[in-house]
Structures are given as structure tokens and as C-alpha cells.
Design an enzyme around this catalytic site. Structure first.
Site, short mmCIF file in Angstrom:
data_model
loop_
_atom_site.label_atom_id
_atom_site.label_comp_id
_atom_site.label_asym_id
_atom_site.label_seq_id
_atom_site.Cartn_x
_atom_site.Cartn_y
_atom_site.Cartn_z
CD GLU A 161 52.35 -33.94 -46.97
OE1 GLU A 161 51.80 -35.17 -46.46
OE2 GLU A 161 51.95 -33.93 -47.55
CG PHE A 162 54.64 -40.24 -48.24
CD1 PHE A 162 54.36 -40.51 -49.15
CD2 PHE A 162 55.57 -40.16 -47.56
CE1 PHE A 162 55.58 -40.32 -50.68
CE2 PHE A 162 57.30 -39.81 -48.47
CZ PHE A 162 56.82 -39.98 -50.17
CE LYS A 200 45.97 -43.59 -44.52
NZ LYS A 200 47.48 -43.48 -44.70
CE LYS A 212 52.98 -35.56 -51.19
NZ LYS A 212 52.29 -36.04 -50.25
CG PHE A 232 44.04 -45.03 -53.18
CD1 PHE A 232 43.45 -43.48 -52.80
CD2 PHE A 232 44.97 -45.41 -51.71
CE1 PHE A 232 44.24 -42.75 -52.14
CE2 PHE A 232 45.02 -44.87 -50.75
CZ PHE A 232 44.68 -43.31 -51.14
CE1 TYR A 272 36.24 -49.93 -50.80
CE2 TYR A 272 38.16 -49.44 -50.97
CZ TYR A 272 37.40 -49.93 -50.35
OH TYR A 272 37.45 -51.32 -49.45
N GLY A 274 39.47 -35.70 -54.91
CA GLY A 274 39.52 -33.92 -54.36
C GLY A 274 40.63 -33.63 -53.08
CB CYS A 327 47.56 -34.17 -51.61
SG CYS A 327 48.45 -33.08 -50.20
NE ARG A 372 43.04 -27.11 -48.80
CZ ARG A 372 43.80 -27.09 -48.09
NH1 ARG A 372 44.98 -27.21 -48.47
NH2 ARG A 372 44.25 -27.87 -47.18
#
Length: 460
Positions: free
Chosen positions: A154-155, A157, A210, A255, A257, A263, A266, A334
């Protein structure tokens, strides 16, 4: 089509609801009877925009069911999707106990051909282990049944999972049998009507894809945070650098920033697992170790700035914290940077007034009964959190934090002091408004205009 999904956590629940919404009959099976009971009442235990309505609609329509009955679930589905957790083991490698337990359960109850699909994030070679578990359970029963094992990572977000499932960038299928490719193509056809988004490859390549995707994104984040540390020391503004490099189509803006690290469930887990997988085959993943190291350091960036500002005298002070979840639009805490910030401040004798639009209940659960938790107060809104605090720390870039009432904030804080871990504001604007502002990689610290600041050497 009839689909069985093992696991009603984040991946299983989103996948089940979306597949049911396309007209499939989906049964999600979980060993947690209390969770199953809640789901059958239409109560969704996680925060994901749009998910609760999607679950309720399809449950009411009879297309989505939840059960603890493994035998019934296995009997139901042509597709047996494994979407259980793979938490990190003590050495950082992925713990496959839950995945293999499900595989054995499938073998114990299978009565006809099925496609066993691993959606859980698993190390390379896991499909072979799943196949052996199913085959072993069948052999113990003396059953001669055909089945296939497919890798379909799975991808999704967090915060945009339904959109990602309904309109995927790609659907990776790892298989060694052309028949399963066509079966999976039919299952995903409602989500790929515009053009074919299936990327078909061998199973081991799919398993690695993945990990590679998450490790690449984590690498971009740590790279920008490393540059941000340099920018602070040379007086450059990392936000201007970000725009300068992001305009290059080879790099892009996603990505890159800078902030206080990644965190969630994943990136931290998958980077660790990939490092361990590389080690197991005799390769030292130096770059990935650096990615992990930079991220762990970055999570403490605001704490280091705060300690330096107050010369390590944090005891007895109170700080406001905006944001608890590891990212916006989720209640997932998490590996959230906020947890390290809270732990450090409480250990130093400080008090924390925290606010998050959706994660406060999860934070309260995590900190219930912990040492010093009496100095952690969860507030009903951002301004209540700021009241009486000597500084404001920002850990999550929720939209409601982007344009606050600055005059009200100035009146509530005992010092006009902000430590921004997500670079939400323009340093020059903050200076004009009267704030002393510390961000990530925005050059040297911006101090408030003398006439607007109430800071003195004494109240530091």
C-alpha cells in the site's frame, strides 16, 4: 468480487471501505472483539478524513462486514488480503509474527483456490515465507489446494488515504503468475479507469519497492534538515533555498520541507527495517543510517533552541505546544516529535499546555499515569494553550495554526516568544508584529522590535 481482509487497522480499514465502495463484498476480520463490535456499530477507532462516513455507508449497504470468525472470513474471499501490523523487532527488523499467523490461519481454513495478497509492509522474501506457512497448514490437513501469493504494497498517506486509494498514482503488483495479474487488474479496475496504473513486477521487487519509496522520502526530509542546520549557521534562509531547488523538475517540491523530523507508523519503522534487511545480506546501508540519525537529532531541535535561550533553566516555566500528531489530518502519535518535546520539558521540570485539533485524546491516553504527567495540560483550543506560557512551540503544521490572531497571542503569552518547528511564519513579519521568532533554518534568529518586545535580561 468477494474480498477478505485480515486486520482492521489503518491499512485494512481504508482498503476495505474503499473496495466495498466500488461494489465489492468485503469482510474484515480482526481478533480484537471490542474493535469489531465498535466497527459494526459504525464507530471508527482512527481519525482519517472521510473514513467514518465511508465505513458507515458501506456497512449499512451490506457490502462491508466486520467479524472475528476466521473460518467464515477465509471461506468468503477469492482475495485474502493480509493487512496486519509489522512492528519493529528489538533490532529494528520487521516482526512478521502477525503476518505468518494469518498465513497459517488461511491454510487451516482454505477450501478452494484463493489469491493471498500481502499488503503489510514486509521485507524482501516474506512472500516465500507466507507461501510456506499456507502450504504447511494445508499439508497438515492433507488438503491439496491451489493458491497464489501476491505482493501488493500500500502507498496510503495518513490524512489523504481515501483519495490515495480511490485515485492512486500507481498500484504495484508483485506476482509470479500471469493469472493473478489479471485477477488483481479486475479488482482494481474501478480505480484505474482513466489509464492503467498497474505496475507489474516480480514479487521480491514489489516487496523492495515499498521500502524504497518510504526510504527515499525519508531521505529527502533528512537532507533538507541537514541543509537547514547549515543555513542557520551561515545566515541563509532554507525556505528560499527550498524554492530555489524545488523549481528544478528533477528535484520537485514534495518532501523538501525542513522541520523537526518525520514520524508516524511508516517512515521510522521502514527505514529501520531496510537497514536491518541490508545488514542481513552483508551490506552496510550507510546513507540510511545517516537519514535515521539526522531525523532523531532533528526531533530535538526545538528543545535544543529552548535550552540555549533559557540557558538550560527550564524548571518552573510553562510552555505552550501547538500540535501533537506527527502530521496534520491524523490523530497518529507514533514516533511523533511532540512526544520527545513533551518528555524533555517534563523531565526538565517545566510544564506543558498542549493543543491539537484531533490528537489530544490520544495524547492523554499515552501520558495517563506517566511520571510528571500532572504538569501536562491538554487545552480545548490553541489560545487556551498559549495563556500564561513563556513561549510557544509549534510541532505540527495544522492549517488553523497558519494564520492566528497575533494580537491575541501577544496578550496571552507572558513573553512574545515562538519556536516554530514547521516554519509556518515569515520571520520579517513576526519581527514587525513584536515576536522573537526561532524557526528551522531561517537564518539567524529574528528578534522582536525593541519597542514591541517585553523581553529583558531578567525574565530570561
Amino acid at each position: 468480487m468477494k474480498v477478505t481482509i485480515f486486520g482492521s487497522g489503518y491499512v485494512g480499514l481504508v482498503s476495505g471501505a474503499c473496495l466495498a465502495d466500488a461494489g465489492n463484498h468485503v469482510i474484515c476480520v480482526d481478533i480484537d472483539a471490542a474493535k469489531v463490535e465498535r466497527l459494526n456499530r459504525g464507530e471508527v477507532p482512527i481519525h482519517e478524513p472521510g473514513l467514518e462516513a465511508l465505513v458507515r455507508r458501506n456497512h449499512d449497504a451490506g457490502r462491508l462486514e466486520f467479524t472475528t470468525d476466521i473460518g467464515r472470513a477465509v471461506e468468503h474471499g477469492l482475495f485474502q488480503l493480509i493487512a496486519v501490523g509489522t512492528p519493529p523487532d528489538e533490532d529494528g527488523s520487521a516482526d512478521l509474527r502477525h503476518v505468518l499467523t494469518v498465513a497459517r490461519a488461511i491454510g487451516e481454513h482454505l477450501t478452494r483456490y484463493a489469491v493471498v495478497v500481502t499488503k503489510s509492509t514486509v521485507p524482501v522474501g516474506s512472500a516465500d515465507r507466507v507461501r510456506r506457512e499456507v502450504q504447511s497448514a494445508l499439508a497438515q490437513r492433507g488438503a491439496m489446494l491451489e493458491f497464489d501469493v501476491v505482493s501488493n504494497p500500500e502507498f496510503l498517506k495518513e490524512g489523504a488515504a481515501i483519495e490515495d486509494f480511490m485515485r492512486p498514482d500507481r498500484i504495484v503488483i508483485g506476482t509470479d503468475n500471469p493469472r493473478t495479474t489479471e485477477l488483481l487488474r479486475a479488482l482494481y479496475d474501478p480505480f484505474t479507469r482513466n489509464h492503467d496504473r498497474l505496475v507489474v513486477m516480480d514479487i521480491r521487487s514489489a516487496e523492495l519497492t515499498k521500502y524504497a519509496a518510504n526510504a527515499m522520502l525519508a531521505t529527502k526530509i533528512s537532507f533538507m534538515n541537514e541543509l537547514a542546520a547549515v543555513a542557520e549557521r551561515v545566515g541563509a534562509d532554507i525556505e528560499k533555498v527550498r524554492i530555489g531547488i524545488g523549481s528544478d523538475p528533477r528535484i520537485g517540491y514534495s518532501f523538501i520541507y525542513p522541520g523537526i523530523g518525520y514520524g508516524g507508523s511508516c517512515f521510522p519503522k521502514d527505514v529501520k527495517a531496510l537497514i536491518r534487511s541490508a545488514h542481513h545480506v552483508g551490506h552496510d546501508a550507510e546513507l540510511l543510517r545517516a537519514v535515521e540519525s539526522v531525523n532523531e537529532r532533528q526531533k530535538m531541535a526545538l528543545v535544543h533552541k529552548l535550552r540555549a535561550y533559557f540557558q538550560h533553566r527550564l524548571a518552573g516555566r510553562t510552555f505552550a505546544l501547538w500540535g501533537l500528531a506527527f502530521k496534520p489530518n491524523t490523530d497518529d502519535m507514533r514516533e511523533a516529535p511532540s512526544r520527545l518535546i513533551i518528555d524533555a520539558l517534563l523531565s526538565a521540570g517545566a510544564g506543558v499546555r498542549a493543543y491539537d485539533p484531533v490528537a489530544s485524546h490520544e495524547a492523554a491516553r499515552l501520558y495517563a499515569g506517566k511520571p510528571n504527567s500532572e504538569r501536562l495540560i491538554f487545552c480545548k483550543d490553541a489560545y487556551q494553550a498559549a495563556q500564561g506560557a513563556q513561549a510557544l512551540l509549534i510541532a505540527t503544521e495544522w492549517k488553523e495554526f497558519r494564520s492566528p490572531d497575533y494580537d491575541r497571542l501577544l496578550a496571552l503569552l507572558t513573553q512574545p516568544l515562538i519556536f516554530d518547528g514547521r516554519n509556518l511564519y515569515d520571520p520579517a513579519v513576526m519581527q514587525r508584529l513584536g515576536f522573537e521568532y526561532f524557526a528551522i533554518g531561517r537564518g539567524r534568529a529574528v528578534h522582536a522590535e525593541p519597542h514591541a518586545s517585553s523581553l529583558t535580561a531578567e525574565n530570561r
